[in-house]
Design an enzyme around this catalytic site. Structure first.
Site, PDB file in Angstrom:
ATOM      1  CD  GLU A  33      -5.434   0.640   2.748  1.00 39.07           C
ATOM      2  OE1 GLU A  33      -5.057   0.419   1.609  1.00 39.07           O
ATOM      3  OE2 GLU A  33      -6.630   0.843   3.018  1.00 39.07           O
TER       4      GLU A  33
ATOM      5  CB  SER B 213      -8.291  -2.032   4.611  1.00 36.23           C
ATOM      6  OG  SER B 213      -8.609  -3.256   4.036  1.00 36.23           O
TER       7      SER B 213
ATOM      8  NE  ARG C 234      -4.011  -1.943   0.389  1.00 38.35           N
ATOM      9  CZ  ARG C 234      -4.014  -3.245   0.121  1.00 38.35           C
ATOM     10  NH1 ARG C 234      -2.952  -3.797  -0.453  1.00 38.35           N
ATOM     11  NH2 ARG C 234      -5.069  -3.971   0.388  1.00 38.35           N
TER      12      ARG C 234
HETATM   13  N1  EPU Z   1     -10.070 -11.981  10.195  1.00 40.87           N
HETATM   14  C1  EPU Z   1     -10.572 -12.034  11.477  1.00 40.87           C
HETATM   15  N2  EPU Z   1     -11.846 -11.600  11.676  1.00 40.87           N
HETATM   16  C2  EPU Z   1     -12.626 -11.157  10.671  1.00 40.87           C
HETATM   17  C3  EPU Z   1     -12.119 -11.102   9.368  1.00 40.87           C
HETATM   18  C4  EPU Z   1     -10.819 -11.525   9.146  1.00 40.87           C
HETATM   19  O1  EPU Z   1      -9.889 -12.444  12.407  1.00 40.87           O
HETATM   20  O2  EPU Z   1     -13.784 -10.814  10.956  1.00 40.87           O
HETATM   21  C5  EPU Z   1      -8.687 -12.473   9.955  1.00 40.87           C
HETATM   22  C6  EPU Z   1      -8.746 -13.910   9.468  1.00 40.87           C
HETATM   23  O3  EPU Z   1      -7.695 -14.620  10.073  1.00 40.87           O
HETATM   24  C7  EPU Z   1      -8.509 -13.789   7.970  1.00 40.87           C
HETATM   25  C8  EPU Z   1      -7.555 -12.612   7.960  1.00 40.87           C
HETATM   26  O4  EPU Z   1      -8.055 -11.721   8.954  1.00 40.87           O
HETATM   27  O5  EPU Z   1      -7.915 -14.943   7.446  1.00 40.87           O
HETATM   28  C9  EPU Z   1      -7.455 -11.927   6.629  1.00 40.87           C
HETATM   29  O6  EPU Z   1      -8.743 -11.452   6.253  1.00 40.87           O
HETATM   30  P1  EPU Z   1      -9.063 -11.033   4.754  1.00 40.87           P
HETATM   31  O7  EPU Z   1      -8.677 -12.122   3.826  1.00 40.87           O
HETATM   32  O8  EPU Z   1     -10.426 -10.512   4.681  1.00 40.87           O
HETATM   33  O9  EPU Z   1      -7.999  -9.884   4.433  1.00 40.87           O
HETATM   34  P2  EPU Z   1      -7.441  -8.652   5.269  1.00 40.87           P
HETATM   35  O10 EPU Z   1      -6.012  -8.918   5.559  1.00 40.87           O
HETATM   36  O11 EPU Z   1      -8.314  -8.321   6.395  1.00 40.87           O
HETATM   37  C10 EPU Z   1      -6.540  -7.507   3.102  1.00 40.87           C
HETATM   38  C11 EPU Z   1      -6.616  -6.182   2.433  1.00 40.87           C
HETATM   39  C12 EPU Z   1      -7.946  -6.007   1.740  1.00 40.87           C
HETATM   40  C13 EPU Z   1      -8.104  -7.119   0.717  1.00 40.87           C
HETATM   41  C14 EPU Z   1      -8.011  -8.459   1.435  1.00 40.87           C
HETATM   42  C15 EPU Z   1      -8.050  -9.630   0.494  1.00 40.87           C
HETATM   43  C16 EPU Z   1      -5.192  -4.729   3.752  1.00 40.87           C
HETATM   44  C17 EPU Z   1      -5.114  -3.557   4.662  1.00 40.87           C
HETATM   45  N3  EPU Z   1      -6.420  -5.116   3.391  1.00 40.87           N
HETATM   46  O12 EPU Z   1      -7.518  -7.507   4.134  1.00 40.87           O
HETATM   47  O13 EPU Z   1      -7.902  -4.786   1.035  1.00 40.87           O
HETATM   48  O14 EPU Z   1      -9.346  -7.030   0.035  1.00 40.87           O
HETATM   49  O15 EPU Z   1      -6.752  -8.535   2.162  1.00 40.87           O
HETATM   50  O16 EPU Z   1      -6.847  -9.696  -0.174  1.00 40.87           O
HETATM   51  O17 EPU Z   1      -4.159  -5.264   3.368  1.00 40.87           O
HETATM   52  C18 EPU Z   1      -8.442  -2.479   1.149  1.00 40.87           C
HETATM   53  O18 EPU Z   1      -7.249  -2.258   1.036  1.00 40.87           O
HETATM   54  O19 EPU Z   1      -9.293  -1.545   1.266  1.00 40.87           O
HETATM   55  C19 EPU Z   1      -8.921  -3.851   1.187  1.00 40.87           C
HETATM   56  C20 EPU Z   1     -10.191  -4.164   1.368  1.00 40.87           C
END
Ligand code: EPU
Length: 367
Positions: free
Chosen positions: A363, A259, A165
């Site tokens: 972010e 995010s 990012r």
């Molecule tokens: N998780 C929880 N609780 C929840 C949801 C998720 O504990 O309610 C944990 C789980 O362990 C899950 C992990 O978080 O496996 C990762 O969750 P997710 O795959 O939804 O991804 P994220 O790391 O939360 C990032 C990006 C998103 C992107 C997703 C998918 C960042 C800051 N965010 O989120 O990007 O869509 O991965 O690749 O890196 C954005 O930048 O606006 C955005 C939405």
């Protein structure tokens, strides 16, 4: 064509729905328009903005917002060779429209980035990422207007300092205006399904499509042992959009900027401390989701830390933590003030700092 509006209401031009104004708002339809502008006559500072989908306006903006309406997409035939297709997209193209365009042509590379709000220009600045792919992985060049010299410059991807990012452009605000971005896409079968449960979801979607006898055609080669169906960029795109729709607030209906925090990258020692704390509280078989990175560093999902600290679904004033994805803060009432959001941000960061010694960083850009 250039259009300048004074005292512009930005309420509908930022996805968080902050009710703020900008002293000046300038739109342009062609990169060449930028050469005709008397920059010094405009209220300062200058701030290029796409769809306002990664911003939190904390007050009225005293300067000039620059918004590109240059929306041309063209295949660079001379550069494209073999299975590699170079495509230039105007900064003002909605990034998801570009993903749709690429998928409809059968080009691989950006299908995992489907559904991300924002423009092509912002995708390069922000190095947007999702499901194991970042824009920087497929950008070959960023075309800009350099304000100091009044020249157009082409910045090669290797000089864009793309990181999680982050990019060169984030550190040179107000110096460059991105006019278009050149992407390196591919006609070669190259799905990237390693992130989380994406492969499983694609397989499920494929089964569904098969049952509906949709027009995804019979397959050429089996993939990951999946049924004999053709796996296309469009199928991956559709699957990603389904996953996003399940987790993220609907754009245009609930105010948010995606995010709100970055996933923290910590030392192995810090991760071990988090793990010990969680095990001491939840039992020895408790798990802390994490991804091991180069150099012994560990990325922990901020969503996990936020949920663990009890903030999932929490609300303060008009602001709230999105129930289905706690990494996202929302303008739940539609009337949240920047102070409501900032207050909730502070409470979350302080709590996580105190409990785990980890400093979350936003972010979303605070303007
Ligand atoms: N998780 C929880 N609780 C929840 C949801 C998720 O504990 O309610 C944990 C789980 O362990 C899950 C992990 O978080 O496996 C990762 O969750 P997710 O795959 O939804 O991804 P994220 O790391 O939360 C990032 C990006 C998103 C992107 C997703 C998918 C960042 C800051 N965010 O989120 O990007 O869509 O991965 O690749 O890196 C954005 O930048 O606006 C955005 C939405």
């Amino acid at each position: 064509m250039i259009k300048i509006t004074k005292n512009k209401d930005l309420g509908k031009l930022n996805t968080f729905g902050m009710k703020v104004k900008s002293a000046c708002y300038l739109t342009y339809t062609e990169p060449d328009d930028l050469c005709k502008i008397d920059w010094e006559s405009l209220p300062q500072p200058l701030f290029p903005m796409g769809s306002g989908s990664n911003l939190l306006f904390t007050k009225d903006f005293p300067g000039t917002i620059l918004h590109s309406e240059y929306r041309k997409i063209s295949i660079l035939e001379e550069q494209s060779r073999g299975d590699v297709v170079y495509v230039e997209a105007g900064a003002g193209v909605e990034f998801d429209d570009f993903c749709q365009w690429a998928a409809s042509k059968g080009y691989w590379g950006i299908e995992n980035l489907s559904g991300i709000p924002g423009t092509v220009g912002a995708s390069a600045v922000q190095n947007v990422g999702a499901y194991g792919v970042e824009a920087g992985d497929v950008i070959s060049q960023v075309n800009c207007y350099e304000l100091a010299s009044g020249n157009f410059v082409c910045i090669d991807a290797k000089d864009c300092a793309f990181a999680y990012r982050d990019s060169f452009f984030k550190h040179h605000r107000g110096k460059y205006i991105v006019t278009s971005v050149v992407f390196r896409l591919s006609t070669l079968f190259s799905p990237q399904l390693d992130y989380g449960h994406l492969q499983e979801a694609v397989e499920r979607n494929m089964e569904f499509v098969k049952a509906q006898s949709n027009p995804y055609l019979p397959c050429i080669e089996p993939f990951y042992g999946m049924p004999q169906m053709q796996l296309t960029p469009m199928l991956v795109r559709d699957t990603v959009r389904i996953i996003r729709d399940e987790k993220l607030p609907p754009v245009g209906k609930v105010g948010s900027a995606g995010s709100f925090f970055k996933n923290p990258v910590v030392s192995a020692e810090t991760y071990n401390k988090v793990f010990s704390t969680v095990c001491a509280e939840k039992g020895a078989d408790a798990k802390v989701p994490h991804y091991e990175l180069e150099g012994g560093l560990v990325k922990i999902p901020a969503a996990f830390l936020i949920e663990y600290c009890g903030f999932k679904g929490a609300s303060r004033g008009g602001a709230a933590v999105w129930e289905k994805q706690p990494l996202v803060l929302v303008n739940a009432s539609g009337k949240a003030t920047a102070d409501d959001i900032l207050g909730l941000e502070k409470e979350i960061t302080n709590t996580i700092k105190q409990k785990f010694g980890i400093e979350l960083s936003p972010e979303v850009d605070h303007i």
